[in-house]
Design a protein around this motif. Structure first.
Motif, PDB file in Angstrom:
ATOM      1  N   VAL A   5      50.805 -11.020  41.359  1.00  0.00           N
ATOM      2  CA  VAL A   5      52.184 -11.300  41.750  1.00  0.00           C
ATOM      3  C   VAL A   5      52.445 -10.545  43.043  1.00  0.00           C
ATOM      4  O   VAL A   5      52.410  -9.319  43.057  1.00  0.00           O
ATOM      5  CB  VAL A   5      53.187 -10.823  40.680  1.00  0.00           C
ATOM      6  CG1 VAL A   5      54.545 -11.435  40.922  1.00  0.00           C
ATOM      7  CG2 VAL A   5      52.684 -11.138  39.296  1.00  0.00           C
ATOM      8  N   SER A  53      65.257 -17.978  42.321  1.00  0.00           N
ATOM      9  CA  SER A  53      65.083 -19.413  42.515  1.00  0.00           C
ATOM     10  C   SER A  53      63.815 -19.893  41.817  1.00  0.00           C
ATOM     11  O   SER A  53      62.927 -19.101  41.532  1.00  0.00           O
ATOM     12  CB  SER A  53      64.957 -19.739  44.003  1.00  0.00           C
ATOM     13  OG  SER A  53      65.858 -18.984  44.753  1.00  0.00           O
ATOM     14  N   GLY A  85      60.210 -21.092  41.146  1.00  0.00           N
ATOM     15  CA  GLY A  85      58.948 -20.898  41.846  1.00  0.00           C
ATOM     16  C   GLY A  85      58.775 -19.557  42.521  1.00  0.00           C
ATOM     17  O   GLY A  85      57.859 -19.363  43.312  1.00  0.00           O
ATOM     18  N   THR A  86      59.664 -18.615  42.220  1.00  0.00           N
ATOM     19  CA  THR A  86      59.522 -17.317  42.864  1.00  0.00           C
ATOM     20  C   THR A  86      58.601 -16.385  42.083  1.00  0.00           C
ATOM     21  O   THR A  86      58.366 -15.256  42.495  1.00  0.00           O
ATOM     22  CB  THR A  86      60.890 -16.629  43.040  1.00  0.00           C
ATOM     23  OG1 THR A  86      61.609 -16.742  41.817  1.00  0.00           O
ATOM     24  CG2 THR A  86      61.680 -17.273  44.157  1.00  0.00           C
ATOM     25  N   GLY A  87      58.120 -16.847  40.943  1.00  0.00           N
ATOM     26  CA  GLY A  87      57.139 -16.043  40.213  1.00  0.00           C
ATOM     27  C   GLY A  87      57.687 -15.318  38.993  1.00  0.00           C
ATOM     28  O   GLY A  87      57.120 -14.319  38.563  1.00  0.00           O
ATOM     29  N   LYS A  88      58.778 -15.826  38.418  1.00  0.00           N
ATOM     30  CA  LYS A  88      59.363 -15.149  37.256  1.00  0.00           C
ATOM     31  C   LYS A  88      58.418 -15.231  36.054  1.00  0.00           C
ATOM     32  O   LYS A  88      58.157 -14.235  35.381  1.00  0.00           O
ATOM     33  CB  LYS A  88      60.731 -15.764  36.925  1.00  0.00           C
ATOM     34  CG  LYS A  88      61.731 -15.615  38.049  1.00  0.00           C
ATOM     35  CD  LYS A  88      63.068 -16.229  37.730  1.00  0.00           C
ATOM     36  CE  LYS A  88      63.045 -17.738  37.660  1.00  0.00           C
ATOM     37  NZ  LYS A  88      62.719 -18.386  38.941  1.00  0.00           N
ATOM     38  N   THR A  89      57.923 -16.427  35.810  1.00  0.00           N
ATOM     39  CA  THR A  89      56.983 -16.604  34.703  1.00  0.00           C
ATOM     40  C   THR A  89      55.737 -15.761  34.943  1.00  0.00           C
ATOM     41  O   THR A  89      55.236 -15.089  34.041  1.00  0.00           O
ATOM     42  CB  THR A  89      56.589 -18.084  34.583  1.00  0.00           C
ATOM     43  OG1 THR A  89      57.775 -18.873  34.567  1.00  0.00           O
ATOM     44  CG2 THR A  89      55.792 -18.332  33.322  1.00  0.00           C
ATOM     45  N   LEU A  90      55.287 -15.811  36.175  1.00  0.00           N
ATOM     46  CA  LEU A  90      54.089 -15.058  36.550  1.00  0.00           C
ATOM     47  C   LEU A  90      54.293 -13.559  36.312  1.00  0.00           C
ATOM     48  O   LEU A  90      53.417 -12.881  35.768  1.00  0.00           O
ATOM     49  CB  LEU A  90      53.796 -15.333  38.024  1.00  0.00           C
ATOM     50  CG  LEU A  90      52.423 -14.973  38.553  1.00  0.00           C
ATOM     51  CD1 LEU A  90      51.374 -15.844  37.894  1.00  0.00           C
ATOM     52  CD2 LEU A  90      52.379 -15.141  40.066  1.00  0.00           C
ATOM     53  N   ILE A 117      51.455 -13.174  49.439  1.00  0.00           N
ATOM     54  CA  ILE A 117      51.290 -14.270  48.468  1.00  0.00           C
ATOM     55  C   ILE A 117      50.187 -15.214  48.937  1.00  0.00           C
ATOM     56  O   ILE A 117      49.334 -15.644  48.154  1.00  0.00           O
ATOM     57  CB  ILE A 117      52.616 -15.031  48.276  1.00  0.00           C
ATOM     58  CG1 ILE A 117      53.637 -14.122  47.607  1.00  0.00           C
ATOM     59  CG2 ILE A 117      52.398 -16.288  47.429  1.00  0.00           C
ATOM     60  CD1 ILE A 117      55.017 -14.712  47.468  1.00  0.00           C
ATOM     61  N   HIS A 142      46.530 -16.399  47.121  1.00  0.00           N
ATOM     62  CA  HIS A 142      46.108 -17.762  46.808  1.00  0.00           C
ATOM     63  C   HIS A 142      44.899 -18.241  47.599  1.00  0.00           C
ATOM     64  O   HIS A 142      44.190 -19.129  47.142  1.00  0.00           O
ATOM     65  CB  HIS A 142      47.289 -18.726  46.948  1.00  0.00           C
ATOM     66  CG  HIS A 142      48.299 -18.531  45.862  1.00  0.00           C
ATOM     67  ND1 HIS A 142      48.107 -19.000  44.591  1.00  0.00           N
ATOM     68  CD2 HIS A 142      49.481 -17.861  45.843  1.00  0.00           C
ATOM     69  CE1 HIS A 142      49.132 -18.655  43.832  1.00  0.00           C
ATOM     70  NE2 HIS A 142      49.984 -17.961  44.572  1.00  0.00           N
ATOM     71  N   GLY A 179      57.062 -18.584  46.268  1.00  0.00           N
ATOM     72  CA  GLY A 179      55.649 -18.387  45.965  1.00  0.00           C
ATOM     73  C   GLY A 179      54.948 -19.657  45.515  1.00  0.00           C
ATOM     74  O   GLY A 179      53.825 -19.940  45.937  1.00  0.00           O
ATOM     75  N   ALA A 180      55.622 -20.410  44.666  1.00  0.00           N
ATOM     76  CA  ALA A 180      54.992 -21.635  44.163  1.00  0.00           C
ATOM     77  C   ALA A 180      54.741 -22.620  45.304  1.00  0.00           C
ATOM     78  O   ALA A 180      53.721 -23.302  45.336  1.00  0.00           O
ATOM     79  CB  ALA A 180      55.874 -22.281  43.093  1.00  0.00           C
ATOM     80  N   ALA A 192      51.696 -21.389  47.162  1.00  0.00           N
ATOM     81  CA  ALA A 192      50.487 -21.717  46.403  1.00  0.00           C
ATOM     82  C   ALA A 192      50.138 -23.179  46.637  1.00  0.00           C
ATOM     83  O   ALA A 192      48.978 -23.557  46.812  1.00  0.00           O
ATOM     84  CB  ALA A 192      50.713 -21.450  44.919  1.00  0.00           C
TER      85      ALA A 192
END
Ligand code: ADP
Ligand code: ZN
Length: 647
Positions: A173, A212, A214-219, A350, A354, A378-379, A382
């Protein structure tokens, strides 16, 4: 993912295969019990009195009148020969009517018989039931999958609560350093819960990751689990909503039960706004019972265990302002971590993460890519890297080149190229003037973002053309003159249509909306007008964190009216000025349009050359800003300054 429920799980998930296996077994059984038996007709003990003959032999026996009685079945014939032995054929020859004729001629007694016996008859009865049963099994299985709960009750919903142990680490991340720092404490707590419990420290139970898409929250949530090496239970808020009433709540209960059993562990709820929408946000009055029940269950579960249970609930949302304030109370999601869009340095980091997975050419400079991608999450980045790799692959390159990355960036910024879609000549003309108008204003207006590319190739579904502005640095602050400059640039498109086409199209609608918004926020938020002076009319969005919905206007009608007038007056004024500039530079616009017609895309440098040439030819002083100095120098200068101030 590990499925918690291991027994029978294969058959539960593959009803079709189960059914197939079942059918094969039944058919084999049938063959053994009936088929073989019926072909042999008589049991082995009678074997000496029976004799197998071929069809032709039988016919011959009939013709020579060596048989006394003939029974004709569906697949074989049996007969009694003159000496009393039973003879039979293994097969029948279908469609052979001669045999019957012959039997008639010889006057031999014959009859037909049915080969079925009790077993086949029972099977015939059972078949519809079997079909219905297997169909039911199939659909029930599917429903179970899609709802996460059994048809026949809540008890079986446990099956669908699953966890994984992610391998994601904080290093994966990038560009969200502050957020990582904030969740570091959670990792520590999950690793060594005793330490905290002994001291009596209160560890947050729930943490809301705000940012927002795709900013990497799940990640980040996964990385917390990965760093702490604990099970990660992941659900999506929206998946609760499609269920029947009661199922969502039951699933929440199961989820917590499992996670507590597995503690230390992490529960991650993506899109929590789907269940956590404010009850008085009025979105759907009359309520969504399922959502409400699920939310209540979630709150009850969170209140139900103490801070000494090492289960941490991470939830993600990009719209915290619509969340029910009950969710934010102490002991629930009382902590918010901002997972923001990355800045310039963050984007480089980032991208570096990737490009690890792809072969990169030596000519690639990720800084350049980062510079062009301000505003992307981030998404998206990627995606850019992957897209570039795909482009390189399509061209059979061995490595990804800078060119591929640029092309991928363009696609990401303006949607996929719709090369196949041709715009008609009239549209093309309008778009060319419109975009040239934006470009000219961007170049001659002080404080405006400079042009990096103008295009009339339609991209994506909405944009017929576009002007890419190059943000030279990440701006988190804008000066007043820069805001006005942006308004001018936005108006440039429509003004160009009016000046050169003499008619306005709908293509400028979005531009006008954005221009209006800018002026409005200057009045409302930034205190940049006389309308309200320094009085802030609209609190910044941060207020949601304190809860409190209601956006009732807190200023007088007079101010509201003044504001409307100010916006309208400003727009009119700016529009007139923009029209004047376009008329002054009309030769330059015509040049740009000509070049756009020829090449469809023109670069920022070409735009600047055209304008400067025009200015020179007409003896005008150049309004094109010299920006030969680039960011590197600026950054260096900044660094120097901070060095100096240190001393
Ligand atoms: P969110 O949950 O905020 O919508 P995700 O975590 O699902 O975003 O991001 C999707 C993908 O985008 C990730 O799997 C990762 O590949 C990439 N990504 C997003 N943010 C970052 C980041 N900060 N660093 C590295 N990769 C990122
Ligand atoms: Zn426009």
């Amino acid at each position: 993912m590990q499925n918690q429920d291991n027994n029978n799980n294969f058959f539960n998930q593959n009803p079709l295969i189960t059914f197939a296996i079942f059918s094969v077994v039944v058919i084999l059984l049938f063959k053994v019990l009936v088929g073989e038996d019926s072909n042999n007709i008589v049991s082995n003990t009678q074997m000496k009195h029976t004799q197998k003959v071929s069809y032709s032999e039988l016919k011959h026996l009939v013709e020579t009148k060596n048989v006394s009685k003939v029974d004709i079945g569906q697949s074989y014939i049996r007969a009694v020969s003159a000496d009393g032995t039973t003879i039979y054929t293994t097969r029948i020859v279908r469609g052979d009517t001669k045999l019957i004729e012959e039997l008639d001629k010889q006057g031999i007694e014959y009859s037909g018989f049915s080969e079925t016996n009790w077993f086949t008859e029972m099977f015939g009865w059972m078949l519809p039931f079997l079909i219905i049963m297997s169909l039911w099994m199939f659909f029930a299985g599917r429903m179970q999958k899609s709802m996460g709960s059994g048809l026949l009750g809540v008890g079986s919903s446990k099956k669908m609560v699953s966890s994984e142990k992610p391998k994601t680490k904080f290093d994966d991340v990038a560009g969200v350093e502050e957020a990582k720092e904030e969740v570091q404490e959670i990792v520590d707590f999950l690793k060594f819960p005793e330490r905290y419990v002994e001291i009596g420290a209160k560890i947050p139970k729930g943490v809301l990751l705000v940012g927002s898409p795709g900013t990497g929250k799940t990640l980040l949530a996964k990385a917390v689990a990965g760093e702490a090496d604990v099970p990660f239970y992941s659900v999506s808020g929206s998946s609760f909503i499609e269920m029947f009433v009661g199922v969502g709540a039951a699933r929440v209960r199961d989820l917590f039960e499992q996670a507590k059993k597995d503690a230390p562990s992490i529960i991650f709820i993506d899109e929590i706004d789907a269940i956590g929408k404010s009850r008085n946000a009025g979105a759907n009055m009359g309520g969504n019972d399922e959502r409400e029940q699920t939310l209540n269950q979630l709150l009850a579960e969170m209140d139900g265990f103490g801070t000494d249970t090492p289960v941490i609930i991470l939830a993600a949302t990009n719209r915290p302002e619509i969340l029910d304030s009950a969710l934010m109370r102490p002991g629930r999601f009382d902590r918010q971590v901002l997972v923001d869009k990355p800045d310039f340095e963050g984007r480089i980091k980032i991208l570096k993460v990737h490009v690890k997975d792809v072969k990169i050419d030596d000519d690639v400079e990720l800084e350049e890519v980062a510079r062009l991608t301000a505003g992307l999450a981030g998404a998206d980045l990627a995606n850019v890297v992957n897209e570039a790799a795909l482009l390189a692959g399509r061209k059979s390159q061995k490595t990804v080149k800078q060119k591929d990355l640029f092309e991928a960036v363009e696609r990401a910024l303006a949607g996929l190229a719709k090369k196949s879609r041709r715009i008609n000549p009239k549209e093309k003309k309008i778009v060319a003037y419109h975009e040239s108008g934006h470009a000219l204003l961007a170049e001659i207006t002080k404080g405006a973002k400079k042009v990096s590319k103008v295009s009339i190739v339609p991209r994506g579904l909405a944009a017929l053309g576009y002007t890419l502005n190059k943000p030279e640095e990440d701006k988190f602050m804008m000066q007043q003159h820069e805001l006005w400059a942006e308004v001018d640039v936005l108006l440039g498109g429509r003004a160009a249509e009016e000046v050169f086409i003499k008619e306005i199209s709908t293509g400028a609608g979005n531009d006008l909306e954005r221009a209006t918004d800018i002026i409005k926020s200057m009045v409302q938020t930034y205190g940049m007008s006389d309308v309200a002076g320094l009085m802030v009319l609209e609190k910044s969005r941060q207020s949601f964190l304190g809860g409190g919905m209601g956006s009732a206007r807190e200023y007088s009608d007079k101010i509201a009216q003044d504001m409307d007038e100010f916006i309208k007056k400003s727009l009119d004024e700016r529009y007139k000025a923009v029209i004047a500039s376009l008329q002054e530079y009309n030769g330059a616009i015509e040049e740009m349009v000509k070049l756009l017609y020829k090449k469809e895309n023109i670069t920022g440098n070409e735009v600047r050359d055209i304008i400067m040439e025009f200015e020179k030819a007409n003896g005008m002083e150049s309004r094109v800003e010299d920006h030969s100095h680039d960011i590197e120098e600026e950054l260096k200068a900044d660094a120097k300054m901070s060095d100096e101030t240190k001393e």
